[in-house]
Design a protein around this motif. Structure first.
Motif, PDB file in Angstrom:
ATOM      1  N   VAL A 151      47.094  55.110  32.362  1.00  0.00           N
ATOM      2  CA  VAL A 151      46.574  56.334  31.736  1.00  0.00           C
ATOM      3  C   VAL A 151      45.103  56.137  31.355  1.00  0.00           C
ATOM      4  O   VAL A 151      44.272  57.009  31.599  1.00  0.00           O
ATOM      5  CB  VAL A 151      47.436  56.733  30.523  1.00  0.00           C
ATOM      6  CG1 VAL A 151      46.780  57.858  29.734  1.00  0.00           C
ATOM      7  CG2 VAL A 151      48.833  57.155  30.980  1.00  0.00           C
ATOM      8  N   ALA A 152      44.783  54.993  30.772  1.00  0.00           N
ATOM      9  CA  ALA A 152      43.388  54.716  30.401  1.00  0.00           C
ATOM     10  C   ALA A 152      42.496  54.686  31.639  1.00  0.00           C
ATOM     11  O   ALA A 152      41.392  55.255  31.644  1.00  0.00           O
ATOM     12  CB  ALA A 152      43.296  53.393  29.643  1.00  0.00           C
ATOM     13  N   TYR A 153      42.975  54.064  32.697  1.00  0.00           N
ATOM     14  CA  TYR A 153      42.168  53.977  33.919  1.00  0.00           C
ATOM     15  C   TYR A 153      42.004  55.355  34.557  1.00  0.00           C
ATOM     16  O   TYR A 153      40.917  55.702  35.033  1.00  0.00           O
ATOM     17  CB  TYR A 153      42.797  52.980  34.896  1.00  0.00           C
ATOM     18  CG  TYR A 153      41.926  52.660  36.074  1.00  0.00           C
ATOM     19  CD1 TYR A 153      40.585  52.320  35.910  1.00  0.00           C
ATOM     20  CD2 TYR A 153      42.427  52.690  37.369  1.00  0.00           C
ATOM     21  CE1 TYR A 153      39.779  52.020  36.981  1.00  0.00           C
ATOM     22  CE2 TYR A 153      41.630  52.390  38.456  1.00  0.00           C
ATOM     23  CZ  TYR A 153      40.304  52.062  38.254  1.00  0.00           C
ATOM     24  OH  TYR A 153      39.509  51.772  39.337  1.00  0.00           O
ATOM     25  N   ALA A 154      43.050  56.156  34.532  1.00  0.00           N
ATOM     26  CA  ALA A 154      42.946  57.525  35.054  1.00  0.00           C
ATOM     27  C   ALA A 154      41.906  58.315  34.262  1.00  0.00           C
ATOM     28  O   ALA A 154      41.125  59.083  34.837  1.00  0.00           O
ATOM     29  CB  ALA A 154      44.304  58.214  35.005  1.00  0.00           C
ATOM     30  N   ALA A 155      41.873  58.112  32.959  1.00  0.00           N
ATOM     31  CA  ALA A 155      40.876  58.789  32.133  1.00  0.00           C
ATOM     32  C   ALA A 155      39.461  58.327  32.493  1.00  0.00           C
ATOM     33  O   ALA A 155      38.529  59.133  32.543  1.00  0.00           O
ATOM     34  CB  ALA A 155      41.159  58.548  30.662  1.00  0.00           C
ATOM     35  N   ILE A 156      39.317  57.035  32.735  1.00  0.00           N
ATOM     36  CA  ILE A 156      38.009  56.503  33.124  1.00  0.00           C
ATOM     37  C   ILE A 156      37.548  57.148  34.431  1.00  0.00           C
ATOM     38  O   ILE A 156      36.405  57.594  34.553  1.00  0.00           O
ATOM     39  CB  ILE A 156      38.064  54.962  33.258  1.00  0.00           C
ATOM     40  CG1 ILE A 156      38.198  54.330  31.869  1.00  0.00           C
ATOM     41  CG2 ILE A 156      36.851  54.419  34.001  1.00  0.00           C
ATOM     42  CD1 ILE A 156      38.569  52.862  31.883  1.00  0.00           C
ATOM     43  N   LEU A 157      38.441  57.219  35.421  1.00  0.00           N
ATOM     44  CA  LEU A 157      38.086  57.853  36.687  1.00  0.00           C
ATOM     45  C   LEU A 157      37.779  59.331  36.476  1.00  0.00           C
ATOM     46  O   LEU A 157      36.876  59.893  37.110  1.00  0.00           O
ATOM     47  CB  LEU A 157      39.198  57.666  37.715  1.00  0.00           C
ATOM     48  CG  LEU A 157      39.408  56.232  38.198  1.00  0.00           C
ATOM     49  CD1 LEU A 157      40.627  56.165  39.119  1.00  0.00           C
ATOM     50  CD2 LEU A 157      38.174  55.691  38.886  1.00  0.00           C
ATOM     51  N   GLY A 158      38.523  59.969  35.594  1.00  0.00           N
ATOM     52  CA  GLY A 158      38.261  61.373  35.281  1.00  0.00           C
ATOM     53  C   GLY A 158      36.899  61.570  34.652  1.00  0.00           C
ATOM     54  O   GLY A 158      36.184  62.528  34.975  1.00  0.00           O
ATOM     55  N   LEU A 159      36.515  60.668  33.749  1.00  0.00           N
ATOM     56  CA  LEU A 159      35.182  60.750  33.161  1.00  0.00           C
ATOM     57  C   LEU A 159      34.099  60.583  34.222  1.00  0.00           C
ATOM     58  O   LEU A 159      33.066  61.246  34.188  1.00  0.00           O
ATOM     59  CB  LEU A 159      35.013  59.694  32.063  1.00  0.00           C
ATOM     60  CG  LEU A 159      35.747  59.960  30.759  1.00  0.00           C
ATOM     61  CD1 LEU A 159      35.692  58.733  29.852  1.00  0.00           C
ATOM     62  CD2 LEU A 159      35.169  61.172  30.052  1.00  0.00           C
ATOM     63  N   MET A 160      34.342  59.686  35.176  1.00  0.00           N
ATOM     64  CA  MET A 160      33.391  59.506  36.275  1.00  0.00           C
ATOM     65  C   MET A 160      33.258  60.803  37.071  1.00  0.00           C
ATOM     66  O   MET A 160      32.156  61.224  37.421  1.00  0.00           O
ATOM     67  CB  MET A 160      33.833  58.360  37.191  1.00  0.00           C
ATOM     68  CG  MET A 160      33.701  56.997  36.555  1.00  0.00           C
ATOM     69  SD  MET A 160      34.526  55.679  37.499  1.00  0.00           S
ATOM     70  CE  MET A 160      33.787  55.820  39.107  1.00  0.00           C
ATOM     71  N   HIS A 161      34.383  61.434  37.350  1.00  0.00           N
ATOM     72  CA  HIS A 161      34.370  62.681  38.109  1.00  0.00           C
ATOM     73  C   HIS A 161      33.642  63.774  37.336  1.00  0.00           C
ATOM     74  O   HIS A 161      32.809  64.497  37.891  1.00  0.00           O
ATOM     75  CB  HIS A 161      35.802  63.125  38.430  1.00  0.00           C
ATOM     76  CG  HIS A 161      35.849  64.390  39.200  1.00  0.00           C
ATOM     77  ND1 HIS A 161      35.929  65.616  38.594  1.00  0.00           N
ATOM     78  CD2 HIS A 161      35.801  64.627  40.530  1.00  0.00           C
ATOM     79  CE1 HIS A 161      35.926  66.564  39.508  1.00  0.00           C
ATOM     80  NE2 HIS A 161      35.856  65.987  40.689  1.00  0.00           N
ATOM     81  N   LEU A 162      33.942  63.932  36.057  1.00  0.00           N
ATOM     82  CA  LEU A 162      33.265  64.946  35.253  1.00  0.00           C
ATOM     83  C   LEU A 162      31.762  64.712  35.194  1.00  0.00           C
ATOM     84  O   LEU A 162      30.980  65.659  35.232  1.00  0.00           O
ATOM     85  CB  LEU A 162      33.846  64.977  33.841  1.00  0.00           C
ATOM     86  CG  LEU A 162      35.161  65.703  33.687  1.00  0.00           C
ATOM     87  CD1 LEU A 162      35.684  65.556  32.262  1.00  0.00           C
ATOM     88  CD2 LEU A 162      35.031  67.173  34.052  1.00  0.00           C
ATOM     89  N   ALA A 163      31.372  63.448  35.098  1.00  0.00           N
ATOM     90  CA  ALA A 163      29.941  63.143  35.043  1.00  0.00           C
ATOM     91  C   ALA A 163      29.226  63.590  36.310  1.00  0.00           C
ATOM     92  O   ALA A 163      28.049  63.958  36.270  1.00  0.00           O
ATOM     93  CB  ALA A 163      29.720  61.654  34.815  1.00  0.00           C
TER      94      ALA A 163
END
Length: 185
Positions: A151-163
């Protein structure tokens, strides 16, 4: 006095290929466009690589090294798991630049290519292993630690995508504090 042109290394070409991958995936890696970008002739390329596939393999290997176990070693050495997680989340969030292309996210577009599958899987595994170990050390059971790491890693990838897509994303420091608050047990 005329300055001599700088001789490019194989690593210079691999880094340029990584930038091309970030900008447009594997299809964006071409010898002629990279030579133009680097301000050299194609002969410079052939001094280091036989073909485009060798360059792609070298670029993917470089990305795997610089984003897998090697890049995580400093975090893995932090003894306090809560501090390790805070530092890791802070580093990831602060590294994300608004509207900046990402090699990792671009590679997902080429996820059916076996070379990409291998390197992304290795990088993902290294990151997930460190996160899961950290959560175990924070007292979560092995199964729960693995789930929380995902879940934490998915959030990290999501933050990368949003950026990449959100010019109004909050400052990195704000995101780092929020990420630590959400993902520390």
């Amino acid at each position: 006095m005329v300055s001599k042109p700088t001789r490019l290394s194989a690593q210079d070409w691999a880094r340029a290929a990584l930038q091309a991958i970030a900008d447009g995936g594997l299809a964006a890696v071409g010898v002629e466009p990279l030579a133009r970008t680097l301000g050299v002739t194609k002969g410079s390329f052939y001094a280091h690589y036989r073909n485009r596939d060798e360059l792609i393999a070298a670029a993917l290997a470089e990305w795997g090294r610089s984003h897998g176990d090697e890049s995580l070693a400093a975090f893995a050495a932090i003894a306090d798991p809560a501090q390790r997680l805070r530092d890791l989340l802070t580093a990831v969030v602060q590294a994300v630049q608004p509207l900046a292309p990402s090699v990792h996210l671009s590679l997902l577009g080429d996820r059916n290519d076996p070379r990409v599958q291998d390197v992304v899987q290795r990088v993902n595994r290294a990151r997930l292993d460190l996160l899961a170990r950290t959560y175990r050390e924070l007292g979560l059971s092995p199964g729960r630690a693995e789930s929380r790491a995902r879940v934490a890693y998915a959030a990290i990838l999501g933050l990368m995508h949003l950026a990449q897509t959100d010019p109004d994303a909050p400052r990195a420091a704000v995101l780092a504090d929020e990420a630590a608050a959400v993902f520390l047990p």
